[in-house]
Enzyme design. Sequence first.
Site, mmCIF file in Angstrom:
data_model
loop_
_atom_site.group_PDB
_atom_site.id
_atom_site.type_symbol
_atom_site.label_atom_id
_atom_site.label_comp_id
_atom_site.label_asym_id
_atom_site.label_seq_id
_atom_site.Cartn_x
_atom_site.Cartn_y
_atom_site.Cartn_z
ATOM 1 N N ASP A 11 -0.599 -6.776 -3.329
ATOM 2 C CA ASP A 11 0.813 -7.123 -3.167
ATOM 3 C C ASP A 11 1.309 -7.632 -4.513
ATOM 4 O O ASP A 11 0.843 -8.661 -5.007
ATOM 5 C CB ASP A 11 0.985 -8.193 -2.088
ATOM 6 N N ASP A 105 5.662 -1.920 -3.574
ATOM 7 C CA ASP A 105 4.832 -2.928 -4.242
ATOM 8 C C ASP A 105 3.630 -3.380 -3.422
ATOM 9 O O ASP A 105 3.025 -4.408 -3.726
ATOM 10 C CB ASP A 105 5.689 -4.145 -4.583
ATOM 11 N N GLU A 106 3.253 -2.615 -2.411
ATOM 12 C CA GLU A 106 2.206 -3.089 -1.506
ATOM 13 C C GLU A 106 1.407 -1.906 -0.971
ATOM 14 O O GLU A 106 1.977 -0.867 -0.633
ATOM 15 C CB GLU A 106 2.856 -3.855 -0.354
#
Length: 517
Positions: A11, A105-106
């Site tokens: 993350d 983003d993860e």
Amino acid sequence: MRTAPTILHLDMDAFFAAAEQAAKPSLRGKPVVVGGLGPRGVVATASYEARRFGVHSAMPMAQARRLAPNAAYLVPRFSLYRTVSEQVMELLGRLSPLVEPLSLDEAFVDLEAGGSADDSESARRTGERLRADIRAVTGLTGSVGLAGSKMLAKIASEQAKPDGLMLIEPGTERELLGPMSVRTLPGVGPTTGEHLRRAGMTTVADLAEAGEDELVRLLGKAHGASLFRMAVGHDDRPVVAERDAKSVSVEDTFDVDLHDRVRVRIEVERLAERCVQRLRSSGHSGRTIVLKVRRYDFSTLTRSETLRGPTDDPGVVREAAGRLLEAVDTTGGVRLLGVGVTGLADYTQEDLFAQAAAGERAEAADADGNPESHEADEAAGAAGVESEAPAERRWLAGHDVRHAVYGAGWVQGSGVGRVTVRFEEPGSRRPGRVRTFMVDDPDLGPGDPLPLVALPPAADAAGQSSRPASRPKSRSGREPGRRREPDSPLEGVDGAEGAEGSEEAAGVSGGSESSSP
């Protein structure tokens, strides 16, 4: 459950805000808030400096401004975020063929499938190496969680924030989860959390002690049984490399409610066009057209129409959305509109009947000498809708510009016929200079985002692109006038000298696009 912590969850830390700080030296160490800056905008991401003031994601932007009035408020630059995301996903793809992106983003990674790790020691080494590679390639930081299941890996990455790594050894799950709040578990939101609190359950240990039967009695069979399994640390979900999209949609929230029926229809047609663009870019077509209308009183209506076969024709989607709009009462005003397509397929079966009907109407309109499109254009002009005539350039706070003399910079604010620009680049060692120009200055124009980390000299000499290579394919083969310089680096950002009273410095409406997995 695995016997080794070989599921990794990455993350990125405050991704949008961190990318803006990396790109803008004057904002490093300062509170930064990214999101829709209009009256109805919401916070997409807040930097850790802004979070100290209580600002967080999904908060109304007006509330964020009250909590942190001196923060820098910027409009998102998704082209930059997507570029950085591609770089990060490429690094993950080197670790394993099984990478499950959850957002820009993860992502989850199955290290065992890629042979990157088979025990705690090798998993930790891989996680630390990944963090170092991300920093070297993007200049940003990410937090890593390692565990024997997806749920625990995600919890570990949250505990590791910011810029850390946490590994949960198999067998220690219940000891770790026990004292945590029930809200830590996936699927436990405010309503379920309050329901459990009233039953005397506030920690994960309370759920495990209550037993499956009690949770089923309180929450129902499916939710109760699932929650009990998570409370005792059981999660057998595999990492899935490709998740098929179930729908494609776009929607816009308007700063001021729309009352004019013609304006509402024009906006629906524009949304339909954007939706088809996203549909085609994803390589899909769809059968069911969905219209979403949120009215002045926050009531939300959804209408849908299923076609004879899948289509990606903009005319077909536009007409279907228009027909759905006819069945909706918009008298009191509309604050949000959305158009979506569901029932996705990888092929197209054109709706020939709809296309033929559209052609007949166009021919009839031409014969009459008074086509509907002319009426719509005239009505749009009366309603103040943008026409094809050139409009005044808009300068959005935070967006990239380039000046013929001063080079690359970014917009700090605009208004009263002027735009304030700070000229600096990601590699600058100190904040750049601020200059103010007329909004129609011929030497000033939009710019492209600069790479956050400069290319090595050898790469520059070879003329290589600053953009990353595309993400590796999966096994299936699918590509997943000048003013004084301010005393403070933040002076001029959102309401600074030269940008006061500006609707552009204040931002834009909170529009959004989504592709639901």
